[in-house]
Structures are given as C-alpha cells and as structure tokens.
Write an enzyme that holds these catalytic residues in place. Structure first.
Site, mmCIF file in Angstrom:
data_model
loop_
_atom_site.group_PDB
_atom_site.id
_atom_site.type_symbol
_atom_site.label_atom_id
_atom_site.label_comp_id
_atom_site.label_asym_id
_atom_site.label_seq_id
_atom_site.Cartn_x
_atom_site.Cartn_y
_atom_site.Cartn_z
ATOM 1 N N ASP A 1 -8.846 -0.227 6.303
ATOM 2 C CA ASP A 1 -8.755 -1.402 7.169
ATOM 3 C C ASP A 1 -7.406 -1.445 7.872
ATOM 4 O O ASP A 1 -7.164 -2.313 8.693
ATOM 5 C CB ASP A 1 -8.923 -2.683 6.348
ATOM 6 C CG ASP A 1 -10.349 -2.881 5.876
ATOM 7 O OD1 ASP A 1 -11.259 -2.819 6.711
ATOM 8 O OD2 ASP A 1 -10.549 -3.098 4.660
ATOM 9 N N LYS B 1 0.821 -1.210 0.000
ATOM 10 C CA LYS B 1 0.000 0.000 0.000
ATOM 11 C C LYS B 1 0.856 1.262 0.000
ATOM 12 O O LYS B 1 0.386 2.337 -0.400
ATOM 13 C CB LYS B 1 -0.912 0.010 1.226
ATOM 14 C CG LYS B 1 -1.987 -1.063 1.239
ATOM 15 C CD LYS B 1 -3.179 -0.652 0.416
ATOM 16 C CE LYS B 1 -4.350 -1.619 0.625
ATOM 17 N NZ LYS B 1 -5.555 -1.193 -0.092
#
Length: 409
Positions: free
Chosen positions: A134, A85
C-alpha cells in the site's frame, strides 16, 4: 476525571478467544521468538542512521480521554523513510540476501556488514526481490534492496497514490500498478515472482509462505522493545491500541510485550478502518475471515481484507477486542495531533498512524466501551504513530497545511 473525547462512531467486537492468563507458548514462539528479536536488534542496531524513535507523552489527550496517561511512539523519523516499516521489509531483505549468499558460497558466516561492504556484489546484484504494498512496506523493501545492492520490483494496486509510487521509485525500484485491491496485488506479486525467479518479501503470510513474514515481524519487535525501555518502569502500560491491517506490526508489538511482561501484559485493542476491518470480521467468526470489495479508505496502509496467518497465532489468544473506525475519525485525529488541540505539542501523523488514537478516543467517549475495555483514570495507553507524512500531498490536503508547517509550529 472528566471526559472530553470526540464522539467518533465505531464498532466493537470483544474477543471470545482471548485468554489473559495464557503463557507465551510454542505456537507464538514459532512465529516470534526471543532469539528472533535479539537477532533483529543486533543487525538493525548496526545500520547507518539507527536511533530509537521518540516516545511522546500526550497529557492533553489523556485528560480529554479521562485516563491516566497516553504515550505515542513517533515513527515519522525512522531511518528517514517516515515509517516503522523501515524496520521490517529491509531487515527481511537482508536476511534473504545473507541466506542466498550462504547457499551459493557454502560460507555460513556471511553478515549484514558483508552486504553493506559489497563483498558479495557478484551474487547479490543478480537477485531480484519484490512485494505488493500500500506504500510504506514497498518503500522499506526498495530501500533495503538499494542499501544491500539487489534489484527490486514493487506491485501497487489501483488506489495507491502517485506520491507513494514516486517515493518507492526514488529508491531505485521498478513499480508495477495492478488492477484490484491490495490482496489482488499480493497474489500478482507471488505469481510473477514464481514465473521470473524473483524472491517475494511480503509482510503478510499465507499458506506456503511463512519464513519471510517472520523476519519482517522480527524487525518490528525492535520498535516494541524501544518502547518498553522508554516507558516509566514503575508505571507500565495497561493498554495498547494498535492499528492492524494484516496484523504483522500488531503481532510483533503484542509478542514482545507478552514475552517481557508475561501475565502482566497490557490489554490490547486492534483498530482498523470500517471498510477494511478484517480483524473485526475474523474475531467475530472465531477464525481468519476475508472481507471482499475495494477496501477503500484514506488509511491506505490498513486497506487489507485478509489477516496474516502468522499474526493470527499471536493475536487471536492475546487481544481483548477489535474495533472499526471511520475515515472521518482518522482525518480528525491527524488534525488533532497537528493542532495540539488538547494542549500537547504538534505532531505529524499520517493517515494510517492514527487509527489506534481514533479507537482510543471513540472508546473513551462511550461509557459502555470504557467498562468493557477497562479504561479508567488509572489507565496508561500506548499508541504507535506508525507513519508521518509518507504522502505529503495527501497529508496537506487532509490537515490543511504541510507537515513542514506543522513541525515549524
């Protein structure tokens, strides 16, 4: 070749929309273009600490699965954030800040290097970026905000662990915990940003919100091209097994392989947790289909009930199938890699990193699934280990020892 694959339970949906001979067309290029990849690589390649992550060959896993080769892209060391990410959210933050500075100054030549040097601190410091997460995407956005000098607010839903919350806060972001599931937190982030004048940096797209997710996915293509460059050129991948979530990462990987290999692109299988299998639901229905409920799974980064509309444009015509696997399968795959159960060296893989591996081993152990997916002794499968121990406490509880102990082995 014999098969010694674990008998994980799974569900499988073949994709009736797939066209294996389709060209990478305008609909796909409108999401991720070759120029988009090149811009992302040119920027990210200059960031402090950039290095390609390793592609590890897992011969023991391949032998157990009865296939020719398994390659595992280990993202656990990416920029020290422990996750792929880092390529997406932070790149989108940089792109957004450059655009805002150019809009305020009228200067069309602003660069990421200018941001890193603090040349527009007076403008950048007044900007707040936010997102729902998340865990890993929020960490990337917070890291990018800290690196480039703007403020950051991150929204997490009720089941995100305290360890992931703390990791985000360590990059200077303010974290707000919301009620409901991930999709509820996405909506609250957007509503709050609209009221406060903040800028949303989300990794999922929805009606009216497309530009930033394009930048996020463009960042992920860097990981895909690294993988292509690391694979033996004489033995390209035949299959990709990709954990999916909203689909941004999977779409970026598929897009880059499609652009490079065209009609020789690998067969792709999407894999999600059984309680958050929005791609199984969507491909079964033939259209983006949301699933409701708490979406509870140990694979926290994949606890998504709605597909990204941008990802749909790439994945719907390109992937062969979607699968759903259990939390027990994911936990076993984490231990399998940590232990080197089939003779490979130990690897630290977080909960969301192993869905693709779980899908591969489930399919490889079933004669019917092998036939449907074209898996045989000549298959060469690429997996993306998208995170390491991004929550060290959760990792240690599942595997039975710390990531440091696994690496030390």
């Amino acid at each position: 070749m014999s098969v010694n694959s674990p008998g994980y339970p799974y569900s499988l949906c073949l994709n009736a929309l797939c066209d294996p001979d389709a060209a990478y067309g305008p609909d796909q290029a409108g999401v991720i273009s070759d120029d988009g990849y090149r811009a992302a690589m040119a920027s990210i390649g200059t960031w402090p600490g950039y290095n390609p992550t390793p592609l590890v060959r897992l011969d023991g896993v391949a032998a157990a699965a009865g296939i020719g080769a398994v390659y595992y892209k280990d993202e656990s060391g990416r920029f020290g954030l422990g996750s792929f990410k880092a390529l997406g959210g932070s790149y989108a933050v940089a792109r957004l800040l450059v655009a805002r500075v150019e809009a305020e100054t009228g200067d069309t030549g602003v660069t990421v290097e200018d941001l890193l040097a603090g040349r527009h601190e007076d403008i950048v410091s007044r900007i707040t970026v936010c997102c729902a997460t998340d865990g890993n995407h929020g960490r990337s956005v917070a890291w990018g905000a800290q690196m480039f000098g703007c403020d950051c607010v991150i929204f997490i839903h009720q089941t995100v662990s305290d360890g992931r919350k703390t990791a985000i806060e360590n990059f200077g972001a303010r974290v707000i915990r919301t009620a409901g599931n991930y999709d509820d937190s996405v909506r609250e982030a957007q509503q709050t940003a609209s009221a406060e004048g903040w800028f949303v940096v989300s990794d999922t797209s929805y009606d009216g919100y497309m530009d930033v997710p394009r930048d996020v996915m463009a960042g992920y293509t860097v990981m895909a091209q690294e993988t292509i460059d690391q694979l033996p050129p004489e033995q390209p991948a035949t299959h990709l097994f990709l954990q999916t979530g909203v689909g941004g990462m999977a779409a970026a990987i598929v897009a880059r392989f499609w652009q490079v290999f065209e009609g020789r692109r690998p067969r792709t299988v999407l894999v999600d947790p059984e309680h958050a299998a929005c791609w199984v639901a969507s491909l079964t229905a033939g259209r983006p289909t949301a699933i409701d409920g708490d979406l509870d799974t140990i694979m926290a980064g994949l606890a998504c009930g709605e597909v990204s509309l941008l990802a749909w444009k790439i994945l719907a015509p390109a992937v062969s199938a979607a699968m759903a696997v259990s939390d027990d399968a994911a936990a076993d795959c984490m231990s399998l890699l940590a232990d080197g159960r089939f003779g490979d060296g130990p690897l630290v893989a977080g909960e969301s990193a192993v869905a693709g591996l779980a899908g591969l081993l489930a399919a490889a152990g079933d004669t019917d699934a092998r036939a449907k997916l074209g898996l045989d002794e000549n298959s060469r499968v690429v997996l993306f280990g998208t995170e390491g121990d991004t929550d060290p406490d959760v990792y240690a509880r599942i595997v039975g020892r710390s990531a440091a102990a696994v690496r030390g082995a």
